[in-house]
Design a protein around this motif. Structure first.
Motif, PDB file in Angstrom:
ATOM      1  N   GLN A 193       0.623  -0.964   0.031  1.00 27.30           N
ATOM      2  CA  GLN A 193       0.249  -0.023   0.269  1.00 27.30           C
ATOM      3  C   GLN A 193       1.165   1.153  -0.122  1.00 27.30           C
ATOM      4  OE1 GLN A 193      -2.139  -0.347   3.899  1.00 27.30           O
ATOM      5  NE2 GLN A 193      -0.700  -0.159   5.561  1.00 27.30           N
ATOM      6  N   PHE A 194       0.140   2.500   0.143  1.00 27.17           N
ATOM      7  CA  PHE A 194       0.690   3.614  -0.515  1.00 27.17           C
ATOM      8  C   PHE A 194       1.523   4.113   1.350  1.00 27.17           C
ATOM      9  CE2 PHE A 194       1.125   8.171  -0.055  1.00 27.17           C
ATOM     10  CZ  PHE A 194       1.912   8.866  -0.777  1.00 27.17           C
ATOM     11  N   ASP A 195       2.405   4.245   1.503  1.00 28.43           N
ATOM     12  CA  ASP A 195       3.109   5.125   2.911  1.00 28.43           C
ATOM     13  C   ASP A 195       2.632   6.239   2.797  1.00 28.43           C
ATOM     14  OD1 ASP A 195       4.629   5.364   4.737  1.00 28.43           O
ATOM     15  OD2 ASP A 195       6.065   4.343   4.340  1.00 28.43           O
ATOM     16  N   GLU A 196       2.097   6.655   4.052  1.00 27.31           N
ATOM     17  CA  GLU A 196       1.528   7.611   3.522  1.00 27.31           C
ATOM     18  C   GLU A 196       2.457   9.181   4.539  1.00 27.31           C
ATOM     19  OE1 GLU A 196      -1.247   9.083   3.351  1.00 27.31           O
ATOM     20  OE2 GLU A 196      -2.343   7.223   2.631  1.00 27.31           O
ATOM     21  N   ARG A 197       3.828   8.264   4.889  1.00 26.16           N
ATOM     22  CA  ARG A 197       4.868   9.194   5.220  1.00 26.16           C
ATOM     23  C   ARG A 197       5.199   9.996   3.630  1.00 26.16           C
ATOM     24  NH1 ARG A 197       8.761   5.012   7.900  1.00 26.16           N
ATOM     25  NH2 ARG A 197       7.619   4.050   6.035  1.00 26.16           N
ATOM     26  N   TYR A 198       5.189   9.759   3.172  1.00 32.31           N
ATOM     27  CA  TYR A 198       5.567  10.043   1.770  1.00 32.31           C
ATOM     28  C   TYR A 198       3.900  11.051   1.266  1.00 32.31           C
ATOM     29  CZ  TYR A 198       9.236   7.121   2.262  1.00 32.31           C
ATOM     30  OH  TYR A 198      10.291   6.287   2.658  1.00 32.31           O
ATOM     31  N   LYS A 199       3.110  11.625   1.667  1.00 33.13           N
ATOM     32  CA  LYS A 199       1.804  12.237   1.278  1.00 33.13           C
ATOM     33  C   LYS A 199       2.317  13.108   0.833  1.00 33.13           C
ATOM     34  CE  LYS A 199      -3.084  12.804   1.800  1.00 33.13           C
ATOM     35  NZ  LYS A 199      -4.439  12.461   2.660  1.00 33.13           N
ATOM     36  N   LEU A 200       3.054  14.140   1.637  1.00 35.63           N
ATOM     37  CA  LEU A 200       3.125  15.088   0.839  1.00 35.63           C
ATOM     38  C   LEU A 200       3.924  15.461  -0.477  1.00 35.63           C
ATOM     39  CD1 LEU A 200       2.840  18.903   1.595  1.00 35.63           C
ATOM     40  CD2 LEU A 200       4.401  18.150   3.058  1.00 35.63           C
ATOM     41  N   GLU A 201       5.242  14.314  -0.170  1.00 38.74           N
ATOM     42  CA  GLU A 201       5.953  14.542  -1.264  1.00 38.74           C
ATOM     43  C   GLU A 201       5.216  14.046  -2.793  1.00 38.74           C
ATOM     44  OE1 GLU A 201       9.995  12.517  -2.905  1.00 38.74           O
ATOM     45  OE2 GLU A 201       9.370  12.186  -0.294  1.00 38.74           O
ATOM     46  N   TYR A 202       4.349  13.108  -2.391  1.00 34.13           N
ATOM     47  CA  TYR A 202       3.536  12.660  -3.236  1.00 34.13           C
ATOM     48  C   TYR A 202       2.338  13.661  -3.926  1.00 34.13           C
ATOM     49  CZ  TYR A 202      -0.210  10.255  -5.274  1.00 34.13           C
ATOM     50  OH  TYR A 202      -1.803  10.084  -5.824  1.00 34.13           O
ATOM     51  N   GLU A 203       1.867  13.813  -3.154  1.00 33.51           N
ATOM     52  CA  GLU A 203       0.622  15.026  -3.908  1.00 33.51           C
ATOM     53  C   GLU A 203       1.608  16.171  -4.197  1.00 33.51           C
ATOM     54  OE1 GLU A 203      -1.204  16.755   0.314  1.00 33.51           O
ATOM     55  OE2 GLU A 203      -2.562  14.622   0.218  1.00 33.51           O
ATOM     56  N   ASN A 204       2.871  16.888  -4.223  1.00 37.04           N
ATOM     57  CA  ASN A 204       3.416  17.988  -4.661  1.00 37.04           C
ATOM     58  C   ASN A 204       3.713  16.961  -6.435  1.00 37.04           C
ATOM     59  OD1 ASN A 204       3.611  19.997  -3.169  1.00 37.04           O
ATOM     60  ND2 ASN A 204       5.521  19.558  -2.012  1.00 37.04           N
ATOM     61  N   LEU A 205       4.438  15.589  -6.274  1.00 40.95           N
ATOM     62  CA  LEU A 205       4.313  15.837  -7.856  1.00 40.95           C
ATOM     63  C   LEU A 205       3.219  14.809  -8.592  1.00 40.95           C
ATOM     64  CD1 LEU A 205       6.591  12.222  -6.831  1.00 40.95           C
ATOM     65  CD2 LEU A 205       7.157  14.287  -8.247  1.00 40.95           C
ATOM     66  N   VAL A 206       1.657  14.882  -7.936  1.00 37.29           N
ATOM     67  CA  VAL A 206       0.533  14.868  -8.697  1.00 37.29           C
ATOM     68  C   VAL A 206       0.440  15.894  -9.659  1.00 37.29           C
ATOM     69  CG1 VAL A 206      -1.920  14.740  -8.246  1.00 37.29           C
ATOM     70  CG2 VAL A 206      -0.321  13.009  -7.730  1.00 37.29           C
ATOM     71  N   LYS A 207       0.580  16.941  -8.272  1.00 40.44           N
ATOM     72  CA  LYS A 207       0.350  18.674  -8.796  1.00 40.44           C
ATOM     73  C   LYS A 207       1.334  19.030  -9.942  1.00 40.44           C
ATOM     74  CE  LYS A 207      -0.009  21.243  -4.840  1.00 40.44           C
ATOM     75  NZ  LYS A 207       0.905  22.175  -4.099  1.00 40.44           N
ATOM     76  N   HIS A 208       2.134  18.654 -10.060  1.00 40.21           N
ATOM     77  CA  HIS A 208       3.103  18.813 -11.198  1.00 40.21           C
ATOM     78  C   HIS A 208       2.967  17.918 -13.028  1.00 40.21           C
ATOM     79  CE1 HIS A 208       4.666  21.375  -8.068  1.00 40.21           C
ATOM     80  NE2 HIS A 208       4.914  22.338  -8.726  1.00 40.21           N
ATOM     81  N   GLY A 209       2.370  17.093 -12.373  1.00 43.00           N
ATOM     82  CA  GLY A 209       1.776  15.669 -13.626  1.00 43.00           C
ATOM     83  C   GLY A 209       3.484  15.109 -13.095  1.00 43.00           C
ATOM     84  N   GLU A 210       4.171  14.997 -12.742  1.00 39.10           N
ATOM     85  CA  GLU A 210       5.095  14.045 -12.834  1.00 39.10           C
ATOM     86  C   GLU A 210       5.033  12.829 -12.914  1.00 39.10           C
ATOM     87  OE1 GLU A 210       8.279  15.241 -10.782  1.00 39.10           O
ATOM     88  OE2 GLU A 210       7.562  18.157 -11.043  1.00 39.10           O
ATOM     89  N   ILE A 211       3.348  12.438 -12.747  1.00 37.00           N
ATOM     90  CA  ILE A 211       3.055  10.283 -12.986  1.00 37.00           C
ATOM     91  C   ILE A 211       3.148  10.336 -13.395  1.00 37.00           C
ATOM     92  CG2 ILE A 211       1.776   9.225 -10.853  1.00 37.00           C
ATOM     93  CD1 ILE A 211       2.659  10.336  -8.626  1.00 37.00           C
ATOM     94  N   ASN A 212       3.438   9.392 -14.236  1.00 40.50           N
ATOM     95  CA  ASN A 212       3.029   9.174 -15.450  1.00 40.50           C
ATOM     96  C   ASN A 212       2.905   6.647 -15.191  1.00 40.50           C
ATOM     97  OD1 ASN A 212       3.994  11.038 -16.638  1.00 40.50           O
ATOM     98  ND2 ASN A 212       5.364  11.081 -17.119  1.00 40.50           N
ATOM     99  N   SER A 213       3.250   6.733 -13.878  1.00 39.26           N
ATOM    100  CA  SER A 213       3.468   5.200 -13.966  1.00 39.26           C
ATOM    101  C   SER A 213       2.865   5.171 -11.921  1.00 39.26           C
ATOM    102  CB  SER A 213       4.807   4.451 -14.119  1.00 39.26           C
ATOM    103  OG  SER A 213       6.042   4.960 -13.458  1.00 39.26           O
ATOM    104  N   LEU A 214       2.705   3.607 -11.880  1.00 40.03           N
ATOM    105  CA  LEU A 214       2.435   3.867 -10.187  1.00 40.03           C
ATOM    106  C   LEU A 214       3.663   3.999  -9.152  1.00 40.03           C
ATOM    107  CD1 LEU A 214       0.046   3.216  -8.535  1.00 40.03           C
ATOM    108  CD2 LEU A 214       1.194   0.489  -8.520  1.00 40.03           C
ATOM    109  N   PRO A 215       3.912   4.879  -7.794  1.00 38.48           N
ATOM    110  CA  PRO A 215       4.975   5.342  -7.252  1.00 38.48           C
ATOM    111  C   PRO A 215       5.083   4.475  -6.478  1.00 38.48           C
ATOM    112  CG  PRO A 215       2.924   6.686  -6.878  1.00 38.48           C
ATOM    113  CD  PRO A 215       2.853   5.675  -8.119  1.00 38.48           C
ATOM    114  N   ILE A 216       6.056   3.373  -6.960  1.00 36.65           N
ATOM    115  CA  ILE A 216       6.270   1.859  -5.880  1.00 36.65           C
ATOM    116  C   ILE A 216       7.175   2.722  -5.294  1.00 36.65           C
ATOM    117  CG2 ILE A 216       7.423   0.114  -6.247  1.00 36.65           C
ATOM    118  CD1 ILE A 216       4.744   0.156  -7.259  1.00 36.65           C
ATOM    119  N   GLU A 217       7.954   4.161  -5.497  1.00 32.56           N
ATOM    120  CA  GLU A 217       9.036   4.299  -4.403  1.00 32.56           C
ATOM    121  C   GLU A 217       8.359   4.984  -3.291  1.00 32.56           C
ATOM    122  OE1 GLU A 217       8.372   7.766  -6.877  1.00 32.56           O
ATOM    123  OE2 GLU A 217       8.177   5.759  -7.297  1.00 32.56           O
TER     124      GLU A 217
END
Length: 547
Positions: free
Chosen positions: A122-146
């Motif tokens: 599952q998604f690790d909520e500790r990275y939620k802020l960084e993840y939301e920034n990536l989504v905001k800038h359209g930088e996610i084109n595949s599942l963010p496994i990291e």
């Protein structure tokens, strides 16, 4: 202890929820390609061991282990106002043992008190802020496994390591062989599990002694002195030695041998036998009571396969066995009672067949029962000549062979009713093409329930010629049977046409009847291959045109 249920969410080919119930002892999973049979074994093994494909899962984590439709839905939503949360997948094993309270709880998808464990990515909520920034800038084109984490826990909310898992499994896939330094990883693991703690320490100590002996050998001393003097990489001393930096270093350097031949070089069939028998003969029965087998028939001769199946039958008294197969022989031999049909991500069991039918197919295991189970529709006939004629008839009517429409024509001898019993349980569409042998009352009595209640058994059709033909021909002192396939074909086409087909010159129909009776298969082949127009008896056409 055994697994009574597996629930899967969004893992590989399984979209959403998939559930399969499992029995103690032997479970035989069959199904067409790409139905998820192998994925079931993989899911169970991953949940219990943390390994996938012979490798530690955390090092193999990939978006391809998630259901592709779930991933695509998530990625597509990122360009909309209704963004989805990063998907997860879940594997749950429900156990039958109530004696382990540390595994009993309601931390499961059923939200009820059960004994079991789960494996969740599952998604690790500790990275939620960084993840939301990536989504905001359209930088996610595949599942963010990291940004994902792996959680393995009991239903009582206790995080688990491999040592704490109460059920140990051995996954044996004879179609895949993964070697580490020349030895199969599964063999090394099984052998290791066979040993007690004292023996493991003794191996480790003996292996360490090899390092000391290697390091102190005169030739190695000379070589290390030369390397040290010649090295320009560092001012420090550079030498060669064996790697013993971990407690389990011996596992990666030892290789199994069979009659002095490295395990990796013996035949694949023999490898499968050895791995299976090692797992079945495991001394730690309580800890190693689950055997997972992927297509055990691969690379094995008929006799070797029998040896393997006999071992599985004996070993299943102490262990649960879950296997996938495409072999009717394997399914029959291990009993159709244990069969689970997987189709369209749903399961159907061949339960409630008569014990006589189970026993029949187990003892006469050569019948290709899985052809009936896996086809879209079946046409059952008595013998090879009947099969050829029905194939010919279908090809003439449809312009193609029945198998091209996923319709299988199967020779079943005189055991029609046993096959129909299977067809009833799995609701398989089946046509029986049979001779009347001149006794309509006996035939109608045999198939009475299907003929009397066609609505209830709408998937089963009995096709035969209701016209009884008679004549005066005597063969070997007995009246000739005018009510089988061959004389019916002669009746439909006449003497001249059949002489052309068979390249014969009979002047009398009775002589041709005797020829056809004595050369059934040869005549059927001639009819199958002929370019002449052949009239097919109406009862056969009825089976073919019954969509």
């Amino acid at each position: 202890m055994h697994i009574k249920k597996l629930i899967v969410y969004n893992f590989k080919s399984f979209y959403g929820k998939f559930e399969i119930s499992l029995d103690e002892g032997i479970n035989i999973i069959v199904g067409d390609n790409e139905q998820g049979k192998s994925t079931i074994l993989e899911a169970i093994n991953l949940c219990l061991t943390g390994f996938v494909g012979g490798r530690y899962f955390k090092a193999e984590l990939s978006e391809h282990l998630f259901n592709v439709d779930i991933v695509n839905e998530y990625l597509s939503s990122l360009n909309t106002d209704n963004k989805k949360e990063p998907p997860s997948f879940l594997l749950e094993l429900y156990l039958d043992d109530d004696s382990i309270p540390e595994f009993m709880g309601d931390d499961n998808s059923l939200k009820s008190g059960n004994v079991g464990l789960y494996y969740k990515v599952q998604f690790d909520e500790r990275y939620k802020l960084e993840y939301e920034n990536l989504v905001k800038h359209g930088e996610i084109n595949s599942l963010p496994i990291e940004y994902y984490e792996v959680v393995r826990s009991s239903f009582a909310r206790n995080y688990l390591t491999n040592r704490q898992v109460p059920l140990k499994s051995a996954l044996i896939d004879s179609s895949e062989f993964r070697y580490r330094n020349g030895s199969d990883v599964y063999v090394n693991r099984i052998i290791k599990d066979l040993l007690d703690e004292k023996e493991l320490v003794e191996i480790s100590q003996a292996h360490r002694g090899m390092k000391d002996e290697f390091k102190n050998h005169d030739a190695i001393k000379r070589i290390n002195e030369k390397i040290s003097k010649s090295s320009r990489v560092t001012k420090k001393n550079v030498t060669i030695s064996t790697d013993l930096n971990t407690q389990s270093a011996w596992e990666s350097s030892l290789s199994a041998y069979v009659d002095s031949v490295p395990f990796s070089l013996i035949g694949k069939g023999e490898q499968c036998l050895i791995k299976t028998n090692l797992a079945l003969s495991h001394s730690k029965t309580i800890e190693s009571n689950l055997l997972l087998l992927e297509e055990p028939e691969n690379h094995l001769s008929y006799s070797k396969l029998n040896v393997l199946l006999d071992g599985i039958i004996r070993g299943s008294k102490d262990r649960q066995v879950i296997l996938c197969t495409h072999s009717s022989y394997v399914a029959n031999k291990l009993s159709l009672k244990n069969l689970i049909l997987l189709a369209n991500k749903k399961t159907v069991r061949l339960s409630d067949l008569s014990e006589d039918t189970y026993d029949f197919f187990k003892k006469v295991a050569g019948y290709d029962t899985l052809r009936l189970v896996l086809c879209d529709k079946a046409i059952l006939v008595e013998g090879d000549s009947d099969e050829l004629i029905v194939q010919k008839a279908y090809s003439d009517v449809k312009g193609r062979l029945p198998i091209n429409d996923s319709i299988d024509v199967i020779s079943v001898g005189v055991s029609f009713l046993r096959w129909l019993e299977i067809a009833e349980k799995i609701n398989k569409e089946v046509c029986v093409v049979t001779d009347s042998d001149g006794d309509l009352s006996a035939l109608k009595k045999k198939y009475k329930k299907y003929l009397d209640d066609p609505k209830k058994y709408s998937n089963i059709k009995i096709c035969f010629d209701e016209i009884i033909d008679k004549g005066s021909l005597i063969v070997s002192g007995k009246p000739f049977n005018y009510n089988t396939l061959e004389p019916k074909i002669l009746k439909a086409n006449g003497l001249q046409v059949m002489n052309q087909v068979f390249e014969t010159n009979y002047q009398d129909e009775d002589d041709l009847r005797k020829f056809m009776k004595n050369s059934k298969t040869e005549c059927a082949l001639k009819i199958f291959n002929t370019s002449h127009k052949i009239n097919i008896p109406e009862y056969i056409l009825k089976a073919i045109n019954d969509e």
